[in-house]
Design a protein around this motif. Sequence first.
Motif, PDB file in Angstrom:
ATOM      1  N   ASN A  80       0.499  -1.195  -0.081  1.00  0.00           N
ATOM      2  CA  ASN A  80      -0.147   0.332  -0.359  1.00  0.00           C
ATOM      3  C   ASN A  80       0.680   1.546  -0.121  1.00  0.00           C
ATOM      4  O   ASN A  80       0.607   2.507  -0.408  1.00  0.00           O
ATOM      5  N   GLU A  81       1.865   0.994   0.811  1.00  0.00           N
ATOM      6  CA  GLU A  81       3.479   2.144   0.860  1.00  0.00           C
ATOM      7  C   GLU A  81       4.061   2.221  -0.447  1.00  0.00           C
ATOM      8  O   GLU A  81       5.364   1.594   0.814  1.00  0.00           O
ATOM      9  N   PRO A  82       4.624   1.286  -1.190  1.00  0.00           N
ATOM     10  CA  PRO A  82       5.562   1.603  -1.753  1.00  0.00           C
ATOM     11  C   PRO A  82       6.997   1.962  -1.107  1.00  0.00           C
ATOM     12  O   PRO A  82       8.020   1.723  -1.135  1.00  0.00           O
ATOM     13  N   ASP A  83       6.937   3.745  -0.857  1.00  0.00           N
ATOM     14  CA  ASP A  83       7.481   4.754  -0.686  1.00  0.00           C
ATOM     15  C   ASP A  83       8.278   3.863   1.139  1.00  0.00           C
ATOM     16  O   ASP A  83      10.055   4.160   0.732  1.00  0.00           O
ATOM     17  N   GLN A  84       7.593   3.268   1.272  1.00  0.00           N
ATOM     18  CA  GLN A  84       8.115   2.488   2.783  1.00  0.00           C
ATOM     19  C   GLN A  84       8.117   0.886   2.355  1.00  0.00           C
ATOM     20  O   GLN A  84       9.174   0.646   3.993  1.00  0.00           O
ATOM     21  N   ASP A  85       8.622   0.586   1.486  1.00  0.00           N
ATOM     22  CA  ASP A  85       9.257  -0.990   1.289  1.00  0.00           C
ATOM     23  C   ASP A  85      10.706  -1.185   1.094  1.00  0.00           C
ATOM     24  O   ASP A  85      11.098  -0.508   1.525  1.00  0.00           O
ATOM     25  N   LYS A  86      10.880  -1.747   1.898  1.00  0.00           N
ATOM     26  CA  LYS A  86      12.208  -2.727   2.268  1.00  0.00           C
ATOM     27  C   LYS A  86      12.876  -3.644   1.518  1.00  0.00           C
ATOM     28  O   LYS A  86      12.420  -4.580   0.835  1.00  0.00           O
ATOM     29  N   LEU A  87      14.036  -3.384   0.733  1.00  0.00           N
ATOM     30  CA  LEU A  87      15.029  -5.192   0.509  1.00  0.00           C
ATOM     31  C   LEU A  87      16.265  -4.891   1.427  1.00  0.00           C
ATOM     32  O   LEU A  87      16.901  -4.856   1.920  1.00  0.00           O
ATOM     33  N   ILE A  88      15.928  -6.470   2.005  1.00  0.00           N
ATOM     34  CA  ILE A  88      16.382  -7.754   1.895  1.00  0.00           C
ATOM     35  C   ILE A  88      17.841  -8.248   1.199  1.00  0.00           C
ATOM     36  O   ILE A  88      16.771  -9.344   0.349  1.00  0.00           O
ATOM     37  N   VAL A  89      19.062  -7.648   1.529  1.00  0.00           N
ATOM     38  CA  VAL A  89      19.531  -8.313   0.557  1.00  0.00           C
ATOM     39  C   VAL A  89      20.444  -9.570   1.016  1.00  0.00           C
ATOM     40  O   VAL A  89      20.806  -9.281   2.128  1.00  0.00           O
ATOM     41  N   ALA A  90      20.063 -10.747   0.705  1.00  0.00           N
ATOM     42  CA  ALA A  90      20.447 -12.122   1.629  1.00  0.00           C
ATOM     43  C   ALA A  90      22.055 -12.567   0.721  1.00  0.00           C
ATOM     44  O   ALA A  90      21.668 -12.622  -0.681  1.00  0.00           O
ATOM     45  N   GLU A  91      22.004 -13.383   1.123  1.00  0.00           N
ATOM     46  CA  GLU A  91      23.089 -14.424   0.469  1.00  0.00           C
ATOM     47  C   GLU A  91      22.662 -16.169   0.865  1.00  0.00           C
ATOM     48  O   GLU A  91      22.925 -16.117   1.262  1.00  0.00           O
ATOM     49  N   THR A 266      29.392 -19.740   4.711  1.00  0.00           N
ATOM     50  CA  THR A 266      29.677 -18.488   3.696  1.00  0.00           C
ATOM     51  C   THR A 266      31.298 -18.513   4.294  1.00  0.00           C
ATOM     52  O   THR A 266      31.364 -19.124   5.695  1.00  0.00           O
ATOM     53  N   THR A 267      32.053 -17.250   3.735  1.00  0.00           N
ATOM     54  CA  THR A 267      33.179 -17.329   4.671  1.00  0.00           C
ATOM     55  C   THR A 267      33.125 -17.396   6.399  1.00  0.00           C
ATOM     56  O   THR A 267      33.671 -17.297   7.258  1.00  0.00           O
ATOM     57  N   ASP A 279      33.286 -32.892  10.009  1.00  0.00           N
ATOM     58  CA  ASP A 279      34.541 -33.541   8.821  1.00  0.00           C
ATOM     59  C   ASP A 279      34.750 -32.234   7.697  1.00  0.00           C
ATOM     60  O   ASP A 279      36.319 -32.561   6.921  1.00  0.00           O
ATOM     61  N   LYS A 280      33.784 -31.685   6.921  1.00  0.00           N
ATOM     62  CA  LYS A 280      34.302 -31.138   5.915  1.00  0.00           C
ATOM     63  C   LYS A 280      31.955 -29.967   5.798  1.00  0.00           C
ATOM     64  O   LYS A 280      31.615 -30.357   6.544  1.00  0.00           O
ATOM     65  N   GLN A 281      32.471 -29.228   5.110  1.00  0.00           N
ATOM     66  CA  GLN A 281      31.729 -27.937   4.800  1.00  0.00           C
ATOM     67  C   GLN A 281      31.946 -27.261   3.770  1.00  0.00           C
ATOM     68  O   GLN A 281      32.375 -27.282   2.993  1.00  0.00           O
ATOM     69  N   ILE A 282      30.361 -28.446   2.755  1.00  0.00           N
ATOM     70  CA  ILE A 282      29.952 -27.981   1.837  1.00  0.00           C
ATOM     71  C   ILE A 282      28.538 -27.009   1.139  1.00  0.00           C
ATOM     72  O   ILE A 282      27.909 -27.186   1.810  1.00  0.00           O
ATOM     73  N   SER A 283      29.200 -26.269   0.129  1.00  0.00           N
ATOM     74  CA  SER A 283      28.570 -24.915   0.244  1.00  0.00           C
ATOM     75  C   SER A 283      27.068 -25.634  -0.824  1.00  0.00           C
ATOM     76  O   SER A 283      27.881 -26.281  -2.266  1.00  0.00           O
ATOM     77  N   LYS A 284      25.520 -25.872  -0.612  1.00  0.00           N
ATOM     78  CA  LYS A 284      24.621 -26.059  -1.826  1.00  0.00           C
ATOM     79  C   LYS A 284      24.980 -25.086  -2.373  1.00  0.00           C
ATOM     80  O   LYS A 284      25.846 -23.819  -2.955  1.00  0.00           O
ATOM     81  N   PRO A 285      25.578 -25.147  -4.014  1.00  0.00           N
ATOM     82  CA  PRO A 285      24.454 -26.543  -4.592  1.00  0.00           C
ATOM     83  C   PRO A 285      25.669 -27.212  -5.276  1.00  0.00           C
ATOM     84  O   PRO A 285      25.752 -28.187  -6.070  1.00  0.00           O
ATOM     85  N   GLU A 286      27.230 -27.501  -4.451  1.00  0.00           N
ATOM     86  CA  GLU A 286      28.271 -28.006  -5.508  1.00  0.00           C
ATOM     87  C   GLU A 286      28.301 -29.794  -5.143  1.00  0.00           C
ATOM     88  O   GLU A 286      28.588 -30.165  -3.883  1.00  0.00           O
ATOM     89  N   ILE A 287      26.658 -30.465  -5.864  1.00  0.00           N
ATOM     90  CA  ILE A 287      27.512 -31.888  -5.804  1.00  0.00           C
ATOM     91  C   ILE A 287      28.145 -32.570  -5.656  1.00  0.00           C
ATOM     92  O   ILE A 287      28.260 -33.873  -5.568  1.00  0.00           O
ATOM     93  N   VAL A 288      28.997 -31.741  -6.727  1.00  0.00           N
ATOM     94  CA  VAL A 288      29.991 -32.736  -7.424  1.00  0.00           C
ATOM     95  C   VAL A 288      30.871 -33.108  -6.497  1.00  0.00           C
ATOM     96  O   VAL A 288      31.541 -33.950  -5.789  1.00  0.00           O
TER      97      VAL A 288
END
Length: 299
Positions: A80-91, A266-267, A279-288
């Motif tokens: 209703n009030e686009p001027d008040q909207d926000k953007l959530i920048v996500a990683e 993330t780092t 023992d190991k941490q892998i980021s999606k989507p690194e399936i190989v």
Amino acid sequence: MNGHTDILLDSGTNELEVVMFKVANGTFGINVLKVREIINPLPITATPNAHRHVEGVIRLRQEVIPVVDLAQVLNLPPSNEPDQDKLIVAELNKMKVAFHVHSVSRIHRISWEQIEKPSELSLNAESHTIGIVKLESEMSLLLDFEKIVVDINPKTGLSLEQVKNLGPRDRSEKSIVIAEDSAVLRKLLQDTLTEAGYERLSFFEDGKATWDYLERLVKEDQTFKVDLIITDIEMPQMDGHHLTLRIKQEEHLKQIPVIIFSSLITTDLYHKGEKVGADKQISKPEIVELVETIDSFVQ
């Protein structure tokens, strides 16, 4: 957000911090760990042939970031009030996305035990919700942002073709336990790991169900049944960091390799997994990379 340094200093506490926001009359949440910053709307450049949920792109400093309209995703009315909207920048999944919301309220620290899995009655399989957050004054929905992004661009998801490119694979008798709350990702993991030769797969919807199963094996002296554990981080009832910590503190389980497979590697967050003994941490989507890591642990 960048100055917020007090985010869950301890690892494996089974807590998270959630940024609450509104789209139309609905209250929703996003894990603080995904959030890079919250900004006022910037000029949006439309992109030809874009998905209907994508408004276009913004330039934030030197980065070009797509903008996803959550009202469109959730089939809710526009602001209703686009001027008040926000953007959530996500990683997430090694990429940045700006989610267009109508307002942002505050950060709540909660336990994963306060988050219930949505029932099949309340939400169909196409739902974008991974959990219902119960607060004193209201309930809010924790959205599955990975699914929202994969629905828009399937290339950001797990790829069966990448596993097929590894060539012919021997069948393995090794037993793998997998904690993953997303039904879509459970199916993808089942398809890709089976293609990679791993057919003895046991899936659980959250860390608590996984832990209950492992505890039962310890009591029955059958821990030899598990050769490797793969866990997501964000899961209702018990998260992957807490699950990993428990496994590594249990004398009869601590020798089993644990791989954290999550969109949150993330780092900044890598040290949390290290602290709980992954023992190991892998980021999606690194399936190989996931398949090759499994190979190295169980062959």
